[in-house]
Design a protein around this motif. Structure first.
Motif, PDB file in Angstrom:
ATOM      1  N   ASN A  77       6.088  -2.982   7.911  1.00 24.56           N
ATOM      2  CA  ASN A  77       7.339  -2.469   8.446  1.00 24.56           C
ATOM      3  C   ASN A  77       8.537  -3.205   7.862  1.00 24.56           C
ATOM      4  N   GLY A  78       8.369  -3.687   6.644  1.00 25.93           N
ATOM      5  CA  GLY A  78       9.445  -4.355   5.932  1.00 25.93           C
ATOM      6  C   GLY A  78       9.858  -3.531   4.725  1.00 25.93           C
ATOM      7  N   THR A  79      10.561  -4.168   3.808  1.00 24.18           N
ATOM      8  CA  THR A  79      11.024  -3.474   2.616  1.00 24.18           C
ATOM      9  C   THR A  79      10.572  -4.216   1.365  1.00 24.18           C
ATOM     10  N   TYR A  80      10.343  -3.451   0.321  1.00 28.51           N
ATOM     11  CA  TYR A  80       9.906  -3.971  -0.972  1.00 28.51           C
ATOM     12  C   TYR A  80       8.635  -4.817  -0.813  1.00 28.51           C
ATOM     13  N   ILE A  81       7.601  -4.145  -0.315  1.00 28.65           N
ATOM     14  CA  ILE A  81       6.294  -4.774  -0.145  1.00 28.65           C
ATOM     15  C   ILE A  81       5.367  -4.193  -1.193  1.00 28.65           C
ATOM     16  N   THR A  82       4.653  -5.077  -1.909  1.00 25.67           N
ATOM     17  CA  THR A  82       3.725  -4.645  -2.952  1.00 25.67           C
ATOM     18  C   THR A  82       2.327  -5.143  -2.623  1.00 25.67           C
ATOM     19  N   ILE A  83       1.374  -4.217  -2.674  1.00 24.06           N
ATOM     20  CA  ILE A  83      -0.050  -4.532  -2.519  1.00 24.06           C
ATOM     21  C   ILE A  83      -0.666  -4.255  -3.875  1.00 24.06           C
ATOM     22  N   GLU A  84      -1.126  -5.301  -4.556  1.00 26.48           N
ATOM     23  CA  GLU A  84      -1.614  -5.183  -5.944  1.00 26.48           C
ATOM     24  C   GLU A  84      -3.013  -5.782  -6.050  1.00 26.48           C
TER      25      GLU A  84
ATOM     26  N   ILE B 115      -3.812   0.793   6.597  1.00 26.93           N
ATOM     27  CA  ILE B 115      -2.434   0.401   6.343  1.00 26.93           C
ATOM     28  C   ILE B 115      -1.554   1.279   7.216  1.00 26.93           C
ATOM     29  N   TYR B 116      -0.667   0.647   7.958  1.00 28.68           N
ATOM     30  CA  TYR B 116       0.216   1.362   8.860  1.00 28.68           C
ATOM     31  C   TYR B 116       1.660   0.992   8.533  1.00 28.68           C
ATOM     32  N   SER B 117       2.522   1.987   8.536  1.00 30.37           N
ATOM     33  CA  SER B 117       3.946   1.733   8.383  1.00 30.37           C
ATOM     34  C   SER B 117       4.710   2.730   9.227  1.00 30.37           C
ATOM     35  N   ASP B 118       5.696   2.241   9.966  1.00 24.51           N
ATOM     36  CA  ASP B 118       6.538   3.158  10.733  1.00 24.51           C
ATOM     37  C   ASP B 118       7.810   3.437   9.931  1.00 24.51           C
ATOM     38  N   VAL B 119       8.811   3.988  10.574  1.00 24.76           N
ATOM     39  CA  VAL B 119      10.027   4.395   9.870  1.00 24.76           C
ATOM     40  C   VAL B 119      10.827   3.224   9.325  1.00 24.76           C
ATOM     41  N   THR B 120      10.526   1.994   9.735  1.00 25.17           N
ATOM     42  CA  THR B 120      11.261   0.847   9.216  1.00 25.17           C
ATOM     43  C   THR B 120      10.701   0.346   7.883  1.00 25.17           C
ATOM     44  N   GLY B 121       9.505   0.755   7.533  1.00 28.58           N
ATOM     45  CA  GLY B 121       8.910   0.329   6.263  1.00 28.58           C
ATOM     46  C   GLY B 121       9.387   1.217   5.124  1.00 28.58           C
ATOM     47  N   ASN B 122       9.850   0.599   4.039  1.00 28.30           N
ATOM     48  CA  ASN B 122      10.230   1.404   2.884  1.00 28.30           C
ATOM     49  C   ASN B 122      10.067   0.597   1.602  1.00 28.30           C
TER      50      ASN B 122
ATOM     51  N   VAL C  45       6.898   9.051   9.725  1.00 29.01           N
ATOM     52  CA  VAL C  45       8.114   9.466   9.049  1.00 29.01           C
ATOM     53  C   VAL C  45       9.143   9.877  10.101  1.00 29.01           C
ATOM     54  N   GLY C  46      10.326   9.296  10.006  1.00 34.83           N
ATOM     55  CA  GLY C  46      11.400   9.629  10.941  1.00 34.83           C
ATOM     56  C   GLY C  46      12.094  10.909  10.542  1.00 34.83           C
ATOM     57  N   THR C  47      12.866  11.433  11.448  1.00 35.44           N
ATOM     58  CA  THR C  47      13.626  12.640  11.154  1.00 35.44           C
ATOM     59  C   THR C  47      15.032  12.250  10.726  1.00 35.44           C
TER      60      THR C  47
END
Length: 188
Positions: free
Chosen positions: A129-136, A156-163, A185-187
């Motif tokens: 739920n953060g930003t600029y996260i990379t899983i490599e 892997i879970y992400s809400d509308v705050t993750g991008n 995904v938020g509206t």
């Protein structure tokens, strides 16, 4: 007086040089000790409890020894501008949620997971739920069975705050209920 072009060159050099204070901290679940400095492979930390309680500088790396298995007692949270990776040879280091917690609940920014395996998380293995996260080059496998408070069944879970989440060269396997990734995904 400094000429404008020299000022620009000096600024760009400082900008691209990065953080010279960044360090690598090492963990070894068999040969480590949380009383060690963690600043070398000869003096590694033992547990992720030490990682959770430590304040890292921007650009620091947490390097887990290959072949190690780390049981997570509390989710790894509140980290930004940091990399988790592996060192040594052998199997990828395993971060195990023990079926009681989500191993990573990442709400920070600029976080990279590289070359590790995450298993047995409850409700999921990675909550991004953060930003600029990379899983490599990671394995995200076998999360624990259960519905949990928010019912997210994915590995892997992400809400509308993750991008700005990137997953590449990684496997995601054995999710409960047949769903491996859940994105809310938020509206607009």
């Amino acid at each position: 007086m400094i000429k404008p072009d020299y000022f620009l060159i000096a600024f760009l050099l400082l900008f691209f040089m990065g953080n010279n204070n960044a360090r690598t901290y090492y963990l070894d679940s068999d040969g480590g000790n949380d009383a060690n400095s963690g600043k070398s492979t000869l003096l590694p930390w033992k547990t992720l409890i030490k990682v959770n309680g430590f304040t890292f500088a921007s650009g620091d790396t947490i390097s887990l020894k290959c072949g190690s298995r780390f049981l997570v007692m509390a989710s790894i949270t509140n980290k930004s501008n940091i990399t988790f990776n592996s060192y040594g040879t052998g199997a990828r280091p395993v971060i195990d949620g023990g079926g009681i917690c989500t191993p990573f609940e990442l709400a920070g920014t600029n976080i990279t997971l590289n070359g590790i395996k995450v298993v047995n998380g409850y409700n999921c293995n990675l909550s991004l739920n953060g930003t600029y996260i990379t899983i490599e080059s990671c394995n995200i496998d076998s999360n624990a069975v259960g519905t949990g408070a928010n019912g997210n069944p994915g590995q892997i879970y992400s809400d509308v705050t993750g991008n700005h989440i990137t997953v590449r060269n990684s496997t995601i396997s054995y999710g409960r209920g047949g769903m491996d990734i859940t994105l809310m995904v938020g509206t607009i």
